[in-house]
Design a protein around this motif. Structure first.
Motif, PDB file in Angstrom:
ATOM      1  N   ILE A 295       0.832  -1.201   0.000  1.00  0.00           N
ATOM      2  CA  ILE A 295       0.000   0.000   0.000  1.00  0.00           C
ATOM      3  C   ILE A 295       0.867   1.253   0.000  1.00  0.00           C
ATOM      4  O   ILE A 295       0.641   2.200  -0.771  1.00  0.00           O
ATOM      5  CB  ILE A 295      -0.953   0.006   1.209  1.00  0.00           C
ATOM      6  N   VAL A 296       1.888   1.269   0.856  1.00  0.00           N
ATOM      7  CA  VAL A 296       2.773   2.429   0.940  1.00  0.00           C
ATOM      8  C   VAL A 296       3.487   2.662  -0.388  1.00  0.00           C
ATOM      9  O   VAL A 296       3.596   3.800  -0.870  1.00  0.00           O
ATOM     10  CB  VAL A 296       3.800   2.245   2.081  1.00  0.00           C
ATOM     11  N   GLN A 297       3.952   1.582  -1.012  1.00  0.00           N
ATOM     12  CA  GLN A 297       4.694   1.718  -2.273  1.00  0.00           C
ATOM     13  C   GLN A 297       3.801   2.235  -3.400  1.00  0.00           C
ATOM     14  O   GLN A 297       4.195   3.143  -4.156  1.00  0.00           O
ATOM     15  CB  GLN A 297       5.295   0.360  -2.665  1.00  0.00           C
ATOM     16  N   LEU A 298       2.595   1.684  -3.500  1.00  0.00           N
ATOM     17  CA  LEU A 298       1.692   2.133  -4.563  1.00  0.00           C
ATOM     18  C   LEU A 298       1.270   3.583  -4.358  1.00  0.00           C
ATOM     19  O   LEU A 298       1.080   4.329  -5.324  1.00  0.00           O
ATOM     20  CB  LEU A 298       0.467   1.217  -4.631  1.00  0.00           C
ATOM     21  N   ARG A 299       1.138   3.993  -3.106  1.00  0.00           N
ATOM     22  CA  ARG A 299       0.820   5.395  -2.829  1.00  0.00           C
ATOM     23  C   ARG A 299       2.017   6.296  -3.151  1.00  0.00           C
ATOM     24  O   ARG A 299       1.852   7.381  -3.699  1.00  0.00           O
ATOM     25  CB  ARG A 299       0.424   5.575  -1.364  1.00  0.00           C
ATOM     26  N   ALA A 300       3.216   5.832  -2.788  1.00  0.00           N
ATOM     27  CA  ALA A 300       4.416   6.617  -3.075  1.00  0.00           C
ATOM     28  C   ALA A 300       4.615   6.799  -4.579  1.00  0.00           C
ATOM     29  O   ALA A 300       5.056   7.860  -5.041  1.00  0.00           O
ATOM     30  CB  ALA A 300       5.644   5.946  -2.454  1.00  0.00           C
ATOM     31  N   LEU A 301       4.260   5.781  -5.336  1.00  0.00           N
ATOM     32  CA  LEU A 301       4.375   5.858  -6.795  1.00  0.00           C
ATOM     33  C   LEU A 301       3.296   6.759  -7.395  1.00  0.00           C
ATOM     34  O   LEU A 301       3.388   7.144  -8.564  1.00  0.00           O
ATOM     35  CB  LEU A 301       4.259   4.453  -7.406  1.00  0.00           C
ATOM     36  N   GLY A 302       2.280   7.085  -6.578  1.00  0.00           N
ATOM     37  CA  GLY A 302       1.187   7.919  -7.083  1.00  0.00           C
ATOM     38  C   GLY A 302       0.181   7.137  -7.894  1.00  0.00           C
ATOM     39  O   GLY A 302      -0.562   7.720  -8.688  1.00  0.00           O
ATOM     40  N   LEU A 303       0.112   5.800  -7.682  1.00  0.00           N
ATOM     41  CA  LEU A 303      -0.782   4.960  -8.478  1.00  0.00           C
ATOM     42  C   LEU A 303      -2.155   4.784  -7.821  1.00  0.00           C
ATOM     43  O   LEU A 303      -3.122   4.488  -8.523  1.00  0.00           O
ATOM     44  CB  LEU A 303      -0.145   3.582  -8.707  1.00  0.00           C
ATOM     45  N   ILE A 304      -2.240   4.930  -6.500  1.00  0.00           N
ATOM     46  CA  ILE A 304      -3.529   4.755  -5.824  1.00  0.00           C
ATOM     47  C   ILE A 304      -3.753   5.894  -4.841  1.00  0.00           C
ATOM     48  O   ILE A 304      -2.822   6.580  -4.418  1.00  0.00           O
ATOM     49  CB  ILE A 304      -3.611   3.401  -5.069  1.00  0.00           C
ATOM     50  N   THR A 305      -5.015   6.071  -4.462  1.00  0.00           N
ATOM     51  CA  THR A 305      -5.387   7.059  -3.446  1.00  0.00           C
ATOM     52  C   THR A 305      -6.595   6.539  -2.687  1.00  0.00           C
ATOM     53  O   THR A 305      -7.251   5.580  -3.135  1.00  0.00           O
ATOM     54  CB  THR A 305      -5.706   8.430  -4.085  1.00  0.00           C
ATOM     55  N   ILE A 306      -6.912   7.150  -1.562  1.00  0.00           N
ATOM     56  CA  ILE A 306      -8.047   6.710  -0.748  1.00  0.00           C
ATOM     57  C   ILE A 306      -9.355   7.108  -1.420  1.00  0.00           C
ATOM     58  O   ILE A 306      -9.493   8.203  -1.963  1.00  0.00           O
ATOM     59  CB  ILE A 306      -7.964   7.335   0.659  1.00  0.00           C
ATOM     60  N   GLY A 307     -10.341   6.205  -1.379  1.00  0.00           N
ATOM     61  CA  GLY A 307     -11.645   6.474  -1.965  1.00  0.00           C
ATOM     62  C   GLY A 307     -12.394   7.563  -1.222  1.00  0.00           C
ATOM     63  O   GLY A 307     -12.170   7.788  -0.028  1.00  0.00           O
ATOM     64  N   THR A 308     -13.282   8.244  -1.920  1.00  0.00           N
ATOM     65  CA  THR A 308     -13.990   9.392  -1.325  1.00  0.00           C
ATOM     66  C   THR A 308     -15.514   9.248  -1.357  1.00  0.00           C
ATOM     67  O   THR A 308     -16.222  10.156  -0.946  1.00  0.00           O
ATOM     68  CB  THR A 308     -13.608  10.680  -2.074  1.00  0.00           C
ATOM     69  N   LYS A 309     -16.035   8.141  -1.843  1.00  0.00           N
ATOM     70  CA  LYS A 309     -17.481   7.996  -1.932  1.00  0.00           C
ATOM     71  C   LYS A 309     -18.119   7.914  -0.545  1.00  0.00           C
ATOM     72  O   LYS A 309     -17.514   7.430   0.407  1.00  0.00           O
ATOM     73  CB  LYS A 309     -17.838   6.735  -2.733  1.00  0.00           C
ATOM     74  N   LYS A 310     -19.340   8.399  -0.433  1.00  0.00           N
ATOM     75  CA  LYS A 310     -20.085   8.336   0.820  1.00  0.00           C
ATOM     76  C   LYS A 310     -20.482   6.892   1.100  1.00  0.00           C
ATOM     77  O   LYS A 310     -20.919   6.169   0.197  1.00  0.00           O
ATOM     78  CB  LYS A 310     -21.357   9.191   0.733  1.00  0.00           C
ATOM     79  N   ARG A 311     -20.329   6.472   2.362  1.00  0.00           N
ATOM     80  CA  ARG A 311     -20.674   5.105   2.743  1.00  0.00           C
ATOM     81  C   ARG A 311     -21.464   5.119   4.052  1.00  0.00           C
ATOM     82  O   ARG A 311     -21.551   6.137   4.730  1.00  0.00           O
ATOM     83  CB  ARG A 311     -19.400   4.262   2.890  1.00  0.00           C
ATOM     84  N   THR A 312     -22.026   3.955   4.384  1.00  0.00           N
ATOM     85  CA  THR A 312     -22.797   3.854   5.615  1.00  0.00           C
ATOM     86  C   THR A 312     -21.870   3.965   6.815  1.00  0.00           C
ATOM     87  O   THR A 312     -20.669   3.675   6.733  1.00  0.00           O
ATOM     88  CB  THR A 312     -23.547   2.510   5.684  1.00  0.00           C
ATOM     89  N   VAL A 313     -22.434   4.370   7.949  1.00  0.00           N
ATOM     90  CA  VAL A 313     -21.646   4.534   9.172  1.00  0.00           C
ATOM     91  C   VAL A 313     -21.025   3.211   9.601  1.00  0.00           C
ATOM     92  O   VAL A 313     -19.928   3.166  10.151  1.00  0.00           O
ATOM     93  CB  VAL A 313     -22.543   5.094  10.303  1.00  0.00           C
ATOM     94  N   SER A 314     -21.718   2.107   9.352  1.00  0.00           N
ATOM     95  CA  SER A 314     -21.228   0.797   9.785  1.00  0.00           C
ATOM     96  C   SER A 314     -20.066   0.291   8.933  1.00  0.00           C
ATOM     97  O   SER A 314     -19.372  -0.642   9.324  1.00  0.00           O
ATOM     98  CB  SER A 314     -22.372  -0.226   9.741  1.00  0.00           C
ATOM     99  N   ASP A 315     -19.852   0.905   7.756  1.00  0.00           N
ATOM    100  CA  ASP A 315     -18.768   0.475   6.872  1.00  0.00           C
ATOM    101  C   ASP A 315     -17.465   1.137   7.325  1.00  0.00           C
ATOM    102  O   ASP A 315     -17.223   2.306   7.066  1.00  0.00           O
ATOM    103  CB  ASP A 315     -19.091   0.852   5.424  1.00  0.00           C
ATOM    104  N   LYS A 316     -16.622   0.371   8.006  1.00  0.00           N
ATOM    105  CA  LYS A 316     -15.375   0.902   8.557  1.00  0.00           C
ATOM    106  C   LYS A 316     -14.166   0.628   7.667  1.00  0.00           C
ATOM    107  O   LYS A 316     -13.042   0.989   8.017  1.00  0.00           O
ATOM    108  CB  LYS A 316     -15.118   0.293   9.950  1.00  0.00           C
ATOM    109  N   ALA A 317     -14.373  -0.034   6.528  1.00  0.00           N
ATOM    110  CA  ALA A 317     -13.250  -0.415   5.663  1.00  0.00           C
ATOM    111  C   ALA A 317     -12.631   0.811   4.981  1.00  0.00           C
ATOM    112  O   ALA A 317     -13.308   1.806   4.722  1.00  0.00           O
ATOM    113  CB  ALA A 317     -13.717  -1.406   4.604  1.00  0.00           C
ATOM    114  N   VAL A 318     -11.323   0.707   4.704  1.00  0.00           N
ATOM    115  CA  VAL A 318     -10.632   1.708   3.905  1.00  0.00           C
ATOM    116  C   VAL A 318     -10.775   1.317   2.439  1.00  0.00           C
ATOM    117  O   VAL A 318     -10.566   0.154   2.078  1.00  0.00           O
ATOM    118  CB  VAL A 318      -9.140   1.785   4.285  1.00  0.00           C
ATOM    119  N   TYR A 319     -11.145   2.276   1.591  1.00  0.00           N
ATOM    120  CA  TYR A 319     -11.323   2.009   0.164  1.00  0.00           C
ATOM    121  C   TYR A 319     -10.179   2.638  -0.622  1.00  0.00           C
ATOM    122  O   TYR A 319      -9.729   3.742  -0.314  1.00  0.00           O
ATOM    123  CB  TYR A 319     -12.659   2.567  -0.325  1.00  0.00           C
TER     124      TYR A 319
END
Length: 343
Positions: A295-319
């Motif tokens: 995860i750190v490497q793909l972020r450092a390369l600029g290939l991925i980012t954290i998702g921003t869509k609205k989700r339910t309160v019970s959904d605690k997963a990182v997207y």
């Protein structure tokens, strides 16, 4: 601002009913909020947590000492002295009011027990090491409390209490509005950045055909539960090829991790030389450390980012989702792979 102070009144009760009434009246006339044993039974040890809570919320603490030490705990300490010690411990400004002449107190309002009388004398001496005033009767006590509390407030400023509508001054409203505007601006900028993502890959970090070693745990059943640890080596292109398609839209991290685990299990089952084979109900799981490194490497390369869509309160997963650079890289990678595959 119309500020009021909560003042805790501590004393024995039945012998000082008139005095407490006079003190409470004096506090009310000063627009203060009196608090004390009227709120709870003073001799009930189950109420000690409540007593401490009320003292914690008070701005000032007043102790009134007459001719009785008061009801005691199993340790032989009166609740009045416990309250006094707790207020000192919590750093609450304290002021004592001690009867001017113990011999003038009516016999029915004094301790008959010599031990209790001795404890009261020691408590009086302890209180008099701090700010105290003498009092003779209820009316005298009321006036002494008024003058003493004015002095205590002047020399020991405290937060006090204000009405909710009074606390919001025009200056405060303007400041909040300004902060809200700044927050909205920053959120908009962050959303725009997250939506577009990086437009170019940062190739200063390991990528492409450079390899990374991933630690995994292999489990299954063969004459009982079996387990072995090991490593698998992948290129960064292989990792992007496995995970990238699932991040074209936003994908939860647990699902991405499960996808990589399934891919690694297929690798293990296809390599009988390096891994145990013939197990049933097999599974492979990447270590937390190795997954974090991906995860750190793909972020450092600029290939991925954290998702921003609205989700339910019970959904605690990182997207996670591909940035524009990640999407472009996946397309070029897949196109290159397709060119060598017979379709």
């Amino acid at each position: 601002m119309d500020q009021r102070y909560q003042v805790f009144i501590s004393s024995t009760f039945t012998d000082l009913i008139d005095e407490r009434r006079e003190v409470m009246q004096a506090l009310l006339e000063m627009d203060c909020l009196p608090a004390g044993m009227e709120l709870f039974p003073a001799g009930n040890t189950d109420q000690w947590s409540l007593i401490k809570g009320v003292i914690d919320q008070s701005d000032y603490y007043l102790v009134i000492l007459g001719g009785r030490y008061g009801s005691m705990t199993e340790e032989g300490i009166s609740f009045t002295e416990m309250e006094y010690d707790y207020a000192i411990e919590r750093g609450i400004p304290v002021m004592g009011f001690v009867h001017a002449d113990a011999d003038e107190i009516a016999a029915g309002k004094t301790d008959k027990n010599e031990a209790a009388a001795g404890k009261l004398a020691k408590f009086r001496a302890k209180a008099q090491t701090r700010m105290t005033k003498d009092w003779k009767n209820a009316e005298d006590l009321g006036s002494k409390v008024t003058r003493g509390l004015i002095h205590l407030i002047k020399n020991n400023p405290r937060p006090g209490w204000v009405r909710g509508d009074s606390a919001m001054t025009p200056e405060t409203r303007a400041e909040i509005a300004e902060l809200e505007a700044k927050i909205a601006k920053l959120e908009k900028k962050e959303l725009e950045t997250a939506t577009t993502g990086a437009s170019h890959m940062n190739d200063a970090y390991a990528h492409g055909q450079e390899e990374v070693e991933l630690s995994i745990k292999h489990e299954g059943y063969a004459y009982g539960r079996q387990e072995e640890d090991g490593d698998l080596t992948y290129t960064w292109d292989e990792i992007v090829d496995v995970l990238g398609p699932f991040m074209i839209d936003e994908a939860p991290e647990p699902a991405l991790r499960k996808t990589l685990n399934s891919h690694m299990l297929s690798e293990i089952q296809g390599d009988p030389k390096s891994w145990s084979t013939g197990w049933s109900h097999e599974s492979a799981e990447i270590s937390d450390r190795s997954w974090g490194a991906i995860i750190v490497q793909l972020r450092a390369l600029g290939l991925i980012t954290i998702g921003t869509k609205k989700r339910t309160v019970s959904d605690k997963a990182v997207y996670w989702k591909l940035t524009q650079a990640g999407d472009d890289y996946l397309v070029s990678l897949r196109a290159e792979i397709s060119s060598v595959i017979k379709i």
